[in-house]
Design an enzyme around this catalytic site. Sequence first.
Site: not given
Length: 377
Positions: A137, A161, A251
């Site tokens: 990052d 991801i 999720c």
Amino acid sequence: MTIDYHALSDNIKQWGKELGFQQVGICDVDLREHEEELQRWLNAGYHGQMDWMARHGMMRARPDELVPGTIRVISVRMNYLPPEAGFAQSLSQPNSAYISRYSLGRDYHKLVRNRLKQLGQRIEQAVGSFGYRPFVDSAPILERPLAEKAGLGWTGKHSLIINQDAGSWFFLGELLVDLPLPVDRPVEKQCGKCVACITSCPTGAIIEDGVIDARRCISYLTIEFDGVIPEEFREAIGNRIYGCDDCQLVCPFNRFASVTDEPDYYCRDSLYQQPLATLYQWDEDTFLKHTEGSAIRRIGHQQWLRNLTIAMGNAPYSSDIVNALNARQGDSSLLDIHIEWALDKQHRQRQNLVTEALPTKTQRLIRIIEKGLPRDA
């Protein structure tokens, strides 16, 4: 020396796991299919004030321009979900601060980068001198498309991801190398018709599958953005003072996520589920002390107070909160703008409490008067 690259690839994945990575994948550097999408995103201004996203042009999609000679990328993931994360509990307690789970422990950048450097050194011991460079990052590189291409998972509708067996609670890192290693296959996308992440976003930042308007994202607003947070987003921020996990919380694949084995990622007591009022009392020295080695330190004390001010405005009415907000007035013009809003919000909540304590007929009369309707309406 003749190198068996297939055997080396297997060894690299084993060494990676020994170094604490849960998965290692390998891909080539061809990201041309993402260039048009990246340019559209930038042209739309979805990167907000993150000028560094546009500064290097298409180099983000061209790792071999970033490090000449690169022909492969070793992509890794490392779990960060801390034990006893307490997501729902923290979000349901408006007087306590919610901090994104990736930042409750030690800053991941150095830890992951050092492990990648060690991986490069192990490869060097096996094959001799070669070109490699680790990134976490920290460079203009499209790490998620690379991770997807390397088979670590697929890009979810929230743009993160997702791994079938591990969800999305993990950090990514890359080791750019000049070795012709065999590449891994991408995995099939499995989100299907699920739109839980899109519908759960408090500010509607996920504008289409995999596309985020950062200017609406709570993580961007509380971390990357250092200005006056637009009023339209302040109430939706709730008690989130650093980042937001909502799209990951809903999720379905995160039901399979494992907690991290890295003690450095465990929650710090000084940051975990702390009362807003306690954190608001920190002066700059205290802030720096408690955020030493943490990703949170990068936003600075003033931005920290700005975020807390909004959360305190959203908290249930309290004279202690009002007094704390008043005590901070005059610290900075940035803070004053948010304090004025927070005090107004607290005042309105107090009025509601007073109204609710009145007899029902009186409450109805007050509502009629506030609407400007005739008394007999």
